[in-house]
Design an enzyme around this catalytic site. Structure first.
Site, PDB file in Angstrom:
ATOM      1  N   GLU A  49       0.814  -1.225   0.000  1.00 20.13           N
ATOM      2  CA  GLU A  49       0.000   0.000   0.000  1.00 20.13           C
ATOM      3  C   GLU A  49       0.842   1.267   0.000  1.00 20.13           C
ATOM      4  OE1 GLU A  49      -2.555  -3.268   1.817  1.00 20.13           O
ATOM      5  OE2 GLU A  49      -0.484  -2.565   2.090  1.00 20.13           O
ATOM      6  N   PHE A 111     -12.679  -6.638  13.202  1.00 15.59           N
ATOM      7  CA  PHE A 111     -11.541  -7.141  12.423  1.00 15.59           C
ATOM      8  C   PHE A 111     -11.110  -6.110  11.384  1.00 15.59           C
ATOM      9  CE2 PHE A 111     -10.009  -9.603   8.677  1.00 15.59           C
ATOM     10  CZ  PHE A 111      -8.835 -10.080   9.245  1.00 15.59           C
ATOM     11  N   GLN A 112      -9.836  -5.819  11.389  1.00 11.54           N
ATOM     12  CA  GLN A 112      -9.208  -4.853  10.478  1.00 11.54           C
ATOM     13  C   GLN A 112      -9.859  -3.468  10.566  1.00 11.54           C
ATOM     14  OE1 GLN A 112      -8.776  -6.628   6.505  1.00 11.54           O
ATOM     15  NE2 GLN A 112      -6.811  -7.451   7.150  1.00 11.54           N
ATOM     16  N   LYS A 161     -17.946  -0.002   4.730  1.00  9.46           N
ATOM     17  CA  LYS A 161     -18.437  -1.018   3.802  1.00  9.46           C
ATOM     18  C   LYS A 161     -19.946  -0.916   3.582  1.00  9.46           C
ATOM     19  CE  LYS A 161     -18.044  -6.030   3.000  1.00  9.46           C
ATOM     20  NZ  LYS A 161     -17.282  -5.952   1.745  1.00  9.46           N
ATOM     21  N   MET A 475      24.465   8.111   3.312  1.00  5.19           N
ATOM     22  CA  MET A 475      24.466   9.393   4.000  1.00  5.19           C
ATOM     23  C   MET A 475      24.735   9.250   5.492  1.00  5.19           C
ATOM     24  SD  MET A 475      24.512  12.547   3.224  1.00  5.19           S
ATOM     25  CE  MET A 475      23.619  12.981   1.730  1.00  5.19           C
TER      26      MET A 475
END
Length: 567
Positions: A49, A111-112, A161, A475
């Protein structure tokens, strides 16, 4: 006509002229993905993502349009945070759509589930949780408006949803958004003040930043500088806003800026700062930055005025319109620079440029990274879209590749995000498939999002990765050499994959150069291929980026090499 939320979603994107989404499916957005199955909207499946946001970011930086990505709830949403913060720091217009659990489950640790609007509030321009179907279309419209207007930035829209499954009578004519763009029009008195300052100045300088590119003001800035022979320096984000091959261009200023740019800033008596926010890596010590100059700052964001550097004359306005008005005002009032003082100022700058040019020592059988960048410049004739990750390779690119046009240098500036370059290049190449798109990376940063090689391979997105491989976190290693008595604590990256074999495993072409004589051949082969390519250049392990201003030091005091200090 009643439409489901998923159908309204796609209708609004079509009205906003979205042509591509970068995304990754999951449970909370499967209804949307099912709707996408029958849509003509192009979707690119990334492998993480964070890669989706960076790809949308690269697309936005290259095109000037709003970039769009779609991910699921919970970990899918939280994986976007680094990309959102990257875009926010650099004022890049994005709309990030995240799935969410049904509204009835919000707050129940479903959930999630996660509070992504709460998490991203500090790093978005604005965000929304859509709680009912009636507000879906107007919220999406408003998100695009906010993302692109004023000072651009990322906007997140959280989509439960059940809202996406609900139905509603959709009529585009009835959609109203609350936000109206505020137009700042500088008053004539401000222009008169600029004219007075220019008349009094003998050593004027223009400092250009990312706001010039975002405001599409490069033509106006170039006209102003050339008409009145005013030298120009730029921030990292301003590269390309003024032609890098123009004699008036001094290069980048700041911590790794050119000697002549930093000396120009330190000795100028008038500075026109356009679309900049005076980042600490640019200014060094605030007390000594442009200490002899009257400073005029042009910016569309009032909060950026006097934020870091005290300004003599603030002008709040769109950079393009303001510069156009300024040029017109100067012409109307017959401003003419004093030829003798301007010639003397340009001679002084030319002497600094001749005294301390950008340089490196290419000898022996070790590839110098600067040589790779210069060879890339030669072979592409500068006609390439360049993305970078963050680190030494980013600075060498800024120093040794000359960007003549805006929107051609695409890099994470404010946040300094490793792993940005490859997915950003994918977004750029999707926008401009006919252009040569090159991602310049280090061996540390490339591994942050190297999985996106699979995305490039799947869709044959022919990005070219130039990997400057010194087997170090370059760096941090340089800072450890300079400030920590060469105690290289956990920066050694010798335990790494064979990048050529790894590229081949992902289904892209892998090439390698280990000697200076191989650099041009490898670049020619890689650039000529019509597939994605990773080119592994084994560069000098201990090469440092110079010049360098010590953190917090004055930008007129630069280290030019391991034992060379100059001011």
């Amino acid at each position: 006509m009643k439409l489901k939320g998923t159908e309204i979603f796609l209708k609004v994107l079509e009205e906003e002229k979205v042509d591509i989404i970068f995304g990754y499916p999951g449970g909370a957005v499967l209804d949307l993905y099912d709707q996408l199955y029958e849509s003509n909207l192009r979707h690119v499946l990334v492998r993480h993502e964070q890669g989706a946001v960076h790809a949308a970011d690269g697309y936005a930086r290259a095109t000037g349009k709003v970039g769009v990505c779609l991910v699921t709830s919970g970990p899918g949403a939280t994986n976007t945070v680094t990309g959102i913060a990257t875009a926010n720091m650099d004022s890049i217009p994005l709309v990030v759509f995240t799935g969410q659990v049904p509204t009835g489950l919000i707050g129940n640790d479903a959930f999630q589930e996660c509070d992504i609007t709460g998490i991203t509030r500090p790093c978005t321009k604005h965000n929304f949780l859509v709680r009912n179907i009636e507000e879906l279309a107007s919220t999406i419209k408003e998100a695009f408006h906010i993302a692109r207007s004023g000072r651009p930035g990322p906007v997140l829209v959280d989509l439960p949803k059940n809202v996406m499954a609900a139905q509603y009578d959709y009529d585009p004519a009835n959609i109203k958004i609350r936000n109206q763009e505020v137009a700042y029009k500088p008053v004539p008195k401000k222009m008169a003040n600029v004219l007075d300052m220019l008349n009094a100045a003998k050593k004027p300088l223009i400092m250009t930043g990312g706001g010039v590119i975002l405001g599409k003001a490069s033509d106006e800035l170039t006209r102003l500088a050339r008409k009145y022979e005013i030298p120009v320096t730029g921030t990292l984000m301003g590269l390309g806003s003024f032609p890098g091959s123009d004699p008036l261009w001094l290069g980048m200023l700041g911590m790794h800026g050119t000697y002549y740019a930093n000396m120009g800033v330190s000795h100028c008596d008038f500075m026109l700062a356009v679309g900049v926010r005076f980042d600490d890596r640019v200014t060094g010590s605030i007390e000594t930055f442009a200490a002899n100059a009257k400073i005029v700052q042009i910016d569309i964001d009032p909060s950026s005025i006097n934020k870091n550097v005290t300004i003599d004359l603030p002008i709040i306005g769109d950079t393009k319109a303001t510069l156009r008005d300024l040029v017109h005002f100067l012409e109307e009032h017959h401003y003419t620079q004093d030829a003798d003082s301007r010639a003397q100022w340009l001679r002084e700058i030319a002497e600094w440029r001749e005294r301390v040019p950008l340089r490196y020592c290419q000898n022996g059988e070790v590839i110098k990274p600067q040589c790779v960048i210069e060879t890339l410049q030669k072979l592409t004739k500068g006609d390439a879209l360049i993305t970078t990750d963050v680190g030494q390779h980013q600075m060498w690119t800024a120093q040794f590749f000359h960007f003549d046009r805006p929107n051609t240098f695409i890099s994470s500036g404010g946040l300094g995000t490793m792993g940005f370059g490859l997915p950003a290049a994918i977004g750029v190449k999707c926008a401009f498939p006919e252009k040569q798109v090159v991602a310049i990376a280090g061996d540390g940063s490339i591994q942050m999002n190297i999985q996106e090689l699979a995305t490039a391979a799947q869709y044959n997105i022919a990005v070219k990765v130039v990997l400057l491989n010194n087997e170090f976190l370059g760096m941090p290693r340089q800072w450890q050499e300079m400030f920590y008595n060469k105690r290289y604590s956990h920066t050694d990256m010798t335990h790494a994959p064979d990048f050529v074999k790894l590229a081949e495993a992902y289904g892209v072409i892998g090439l390698r150069a280990t000697k200076p004589a191989e650099v041009e051949t490898v670049l020619e082969q890689g650039l000529a291929a019509d597939k994605p390519v990773l080119m592994d250049f084994r560069i000098s392990r201990d090469e440092c980026v110079y010049p360098m201003v010590h953190p917090g030091g004055s930008i007129n005091q630069m280290t030019l090499g391991s034992r060379e200090m100059i001011n």
